[in-house]
Design a protein around this motif. Structure first.
Motif, PDB file in Angstrom:
ATOM      1  N   VAL A 108       0.847  -1.199   0.000  1.00  0.00           N
ATOM      2  CA  VAL A 108       0.000   0.000   0.000  1.00  0.00           C
ATOM      3  C   VAL A 108       0.878   1.243   0.000  1.00  0.00           C
ATOM      4  O   VAL A 108       1.732   1.419   0.868  1.00  0.00           O
ATOM      5  CB  VAL A 108      -0.940   0.034   1.216  1.00  0.00           C
ATOM      6  N   THR A 109       0.659   2.108  -0.985  1.00  0.00           N
ATOM      7  CA  THR A 109       1.469   3.328  -1.107  1.00  0.00           C
ATOM      8  C   THR A 109       0.692   4.592  -0.783  1.00  0.00           C
ATOM      9  O   THR A 109       1.284   5.661  -0.630  1.00  0.00           O
ATOM     10  CB  THR A 109       2.021   3.455  -2.539  1.00  0.00           C
ATOM     11  N   GLY A 110      -0.631   4.501  -0.688  1.00  0.00           N
ATOM     12  CA  GLY A 110      -1.444   5.674  -0.403  1.00  0.00           C
ATOM     13  C   GLY A 110      -2.894   5.422  -0.768  1.00  0.00           C
ATOM     14  O   GLY A 110      -3.320   4.277  -0.947  1.00  0.00           O
ATOM     15  N   PHE A 111      -3.649   6.510  -0.886  1.00  0.00           N
ATOM     16  CA  PHE A 111      -5.061   6.416  -1.255  1.00  0.00           C
ATOM     17  C   PHE A 111      -5.379   7.452  -2.331  1.00  0.00           C
ATOM     18  O   PHE A 111      -4.815   8.558  -2.331  1.00  0.00           O
ATOM     19  CB  PHE A 111      -5.960   6.671  -0.039  1.00  0.00           C
ATOM     20  N   TYR A 112      -6.262   7.079  -3.234  1.00  0.00           N
ATOM     21  CA  TYR A 112      -6.831   8.023  -4.195  1.00  0.00           C
ATOM     22  C   TYR A 112      -8.284   8.179  -3.795  1.00  0.00           C
ATOM     23  O   TYR A 112      -9.063   7.234  -3.914  1.00  0.00           O
ATOM     24  CB  TYR A 112      -6.709   7.495  -5.621  1.00  0.00           C
ATOM     25  N   ASN A 113      -8.668   9.346  -3.300  1.00  0.00           N
ATOM     26  CA  ASN A 113      -9.940   9.525  -2.606  1.00  0.00           C
ATOM     27  C   ASN A 113      -9.978   8.509  -1.472  1.00  0.00           C
ATOM     28  O   ASN A 113      -9.104   8.533  -0.618  1.00  0.00           O
ATOM     29  CB  ASN A 113     -11.116   9.394  -3.574  1.00  0.00           C
ATOM     30  N   ASN A 114     -10.890   7.551  -1.490  1.00  0.00           N
ATOM     31  CA  ASN A 114     -10.958   6.553  -0.418  1.00  0.00           C
ATOM     32  C   ASN A 114     -10.582   5.150  -0.888  1.00  0.00           C
ATOM     33  O   ASN A 114     -10.802   4.173  -0.174  1.00  0.00           O
ATOM     34  CB  ASN A 114     -12.368   6.532   0.191  1.00  0.00           C
ATOM     35  N   ALA A 115     -10.020   5.054  -2.081  1.00  0.00           N
ATOM     36  CA  ALA A 115      -9.596   3.763  -2.615  1.00  0.00           C
ATOM     37  C   ALA A 115      -8.082   3.623  -2.459  1.00  0.00           C
ATOM     38  O   ALA A 115      -7.334   4.533  -2.831  1.00  0.00           O
ATOM     39  CB  ALA A 115      -9.983   3.638  -4.083  1.00  0.00           C
TER      40      ALA A 115
END
Length: 601
Positions: free
Chosen positions: A418-425
């Protein structure tokens, strides 16, 4: 599932992408509810749920499984030779499968057969069309030309029950109806009729001719995987003189008789064009093929191909041939389902992350530690599986998918970080396969470990004008102690250069690989007591093409083929051994104590 939208409306596509990633939790819950409601009465689910279709009962009672847990042995009759494989039990899903997807078979040794419904196929086509507006948004001028994409179909097969077996690429290309093929021809340089040509040599020739004749109108080039695109470049390097002859005379070579290729090329190769042929010939005759893609297609804006995971090995070669063109790694998917997009297409290949699209399946994640072992693994307990929105940045996970077409809590076998989130995904970087590929004693070398080690070692080749074309590995247990063996195919940055690597350089490469592996391996190498010196066996040019042809004969396809990073097949090993031209071993023993000190800083 994706809600209905107009795939030709860029604003609608981008709005939908924002919506599904913003409402990730709600969409995931509704996806699971829809799957369970639809398939609750299947024999498989009834055995675990007894009519209960709530999320809590699903998570408590339905087991996490692998392909081997749920597959039935079946003989799949292909047109030329039988293929022993396995197929998912039809009792797993309510809608009858229209056909089966055939996986590449290069990671597990034998292709997997995944059921596909007509509805699922429609969703996959929509998923692909959702991505195009992202590219146009980030890459200026991309919409001003067309795409020269190299997708290769394979012959179809059948299960014993008469269910059609095809690769994913073949299914998509052959499923296009008249209206869809019109959209294809509007977007692609090569006509749809050429894309369905089943002979690799003819398909490559026809696609390259279309692209060269219309070279000024090519805005992007690519293939499914980086390795596939590089095979096209190699084909061009071997056959450019014949292509120039076709362009110079305005007619196809006599051996091309496939009606799809002939009819498709009839629209473009109509008159002699000696000026264009001479221009292409001039570029291809140059000593170096550096930037050949940019030189032959001057208006190209990018190269599109998956370059994550095992494909990262090919990034330097793509950069060499591309001459600075951005390399776009578009999406992350599998035969089982599509998972996500790269929403930052211009990110560097080494930084690519994929954003999961929550409406394509129900996603759960099994946490694994940095050594690729199930976190807190206890054989007496069920592994903890968490929801999509509950993953933590920096942690590694194996995806567990539940699909509309009959897979329930199915482990994909990949490792994602996991590298981050785009909005809530969540966004994930592909790390590798959840599988030890090399082990002799206490050591466990995973695909990611081997890729990093080889990447470090091949840097030693660059000052000598050499390129690592491809590689694979195995454990040689015939000696004592056993040792790792790498098969390397070398190439040159300069045309017609002799491939005579300096023995000292290759021995240093052996040592660098060993130095790059973990402390357990290096400790095992101490005094050569438990693990012998690593060996590199250089194979002749074209050896990995022969290896690919072997896997193609067993049901794989060029579009899906990935070189196995560890050889387990005796037949494949014989192919490689027959092509070995030189051998080198590590003359030094790596220091494990020094690395241990560095790792604690």
């Amino acid at each position: 599932m994706l809600p209905k939208f107009d795939p030709t409306d860029p604003k609608a596509c981008l709005a939908l992408l924002e919506d599904v990633t913003t409402n990730a939790k709600q969409i995931q819950d509704s996806v699971l509810e829809a799957i369970l409601s639809r398939n609750a009465q299947t024999e498989y689910l009834k055995g675990f749920l007894n009519g209960q279709v709530d999320k809590q009962s699903f998570k408590k009672n339905v087991p996490v499984v692998t392909y081997e847990d749920i597959a039935l042995i079946s003989i799949v009759s292909l047109m030329e030779s039988p293929l022993t494989s396995s197929v998912i039990d039809p009792s797993l899903f309510s809608c009858p499968g229209s056909e089966c997807f055939c996986s590449s078979g290069t990671s597990g040794g034998v292709p997997k057969l995944i059921p596909l419904t007509a509805e699922d196929l429609e969703q996959r086509l929509l998923f692909s069309s959702l991505y195009a507006p992202l590219l146009y948004k980030h890459i200026e001028g991309l919409s001003e030309g067309k795409s020269l994409m190299f997708y290769f179909v394979t012959r179809e097969g059948e299960t014993a029950s008469g269910l059609m077996v095809r690769t994913m690429v073949t299914t998509v290309l052959k499923s296009l109806n008249q209206s869809n093929s019109f959209i294809w021809d509007r977007m692609q340089i090569s006509p749809h009729t050429i894309s369905t040509c089943e002979t690799l040599h003819r398909a490559c020739t026809a696609n390259l001719l279309c692209g060269l004749v219309q070279r000024e109108n090519v805005a992007r080039l690519g293939a499914t995987f980086a390795s596939s695109f590089l095979k096209v470049i190699k084909f061009l390097e071997d056959h450019w003189d014949e292509l120039c002859s076709n362009i110079r005379t305005g007619r196809l070579s006599d051996w091309i008789t496939d009606p799809h290729c002939v009819s498709g090329m009839g629209k473009f190769l109509t008159t002699p064009n000696p000026e264009l042929a001479s221009l292409i010939e001039q570029e291809c005759k140059k000593t170096s093929w550096e930037a050949i893609v940019r030189r032959l297609w001057p208006n190209a804006k990018c190269i599109e191909a998956i370059v994550t995971g095992s494909m990262a090995q090919y990034i330097p070669m793509l950069e060499f041939y591309g001459g600075g063109l951005p390399i776009i790694s578009t999406l992350y998917g599998s035969s089982e389902c599509f998972l996500g997009f790269n929403v930052n297409p211009l990110s560097k290949p080494c930084d690519v992350s994929y954003t999961v699209i929550p409406s394509t399946a129900y996603f759960e994640f099994l946490e694994v530690d940095k050594e690729h072992q199930e976190a807190g693994h206890d054989p007496t307990k069920k592994p903890a599986v968490i929801d999509l929105v509950d993953v933590q940045v920096g942690n590694d996970y194996e995806p567990v998918v539940t699909t509309f077409s009959g897979l329930y809590r199915y482990r994909l076998g990949d490792v994602l970080r996991v590298t981050g989130f785009y909005n809530n995904a969540p966004q994930f970087r592909f790390v590798g396969r959840q599988k030890v590929i090399l082990s002799i004693d206490m050591d466990k070398t995973y695909e990611e470990d081997l890729l990093k080690a080889v990447t470090n070692a091949k840097l030693l080749l660059e000052p000598h004008g050499l390129i690592l074309v491809d590689f694979t590995s195995l454990v040689d247990s015939s000696s004592f102690p056993g040792h790792y063996v790498l098969y390397w195919e070398l190439g040159s940055k300069f045309k017609d250069a002799k491939l005579e690597p300096d023995p000292d350089v290759l021995e240093d490469c052996c040592f660098t690989v060993e130095e790059s592996l973990d402390a357990v391996y290096r400790k095992g190498r101490k005094n050569d007591k438990n693990i012998g010196p690593l060996e590199i066996r250089v194979v002749r040019r074209g050896a990995f093409d022969e290896l690919m042809n072997f896997f193609l004969s067993r049901g794989s396809s060029v579009s899906q083929y990935k070189t196995p990073r560890s050889v387990t097949s005796e037949e494949a090993l014989k192919i490689l051994e027959a092509t070995v031209v030189s051998k080198f071993v590590s003359r030094k023993t790596p220091s494990w104590e020094l690395h241990e000190l560095h790792s604690t800083r």
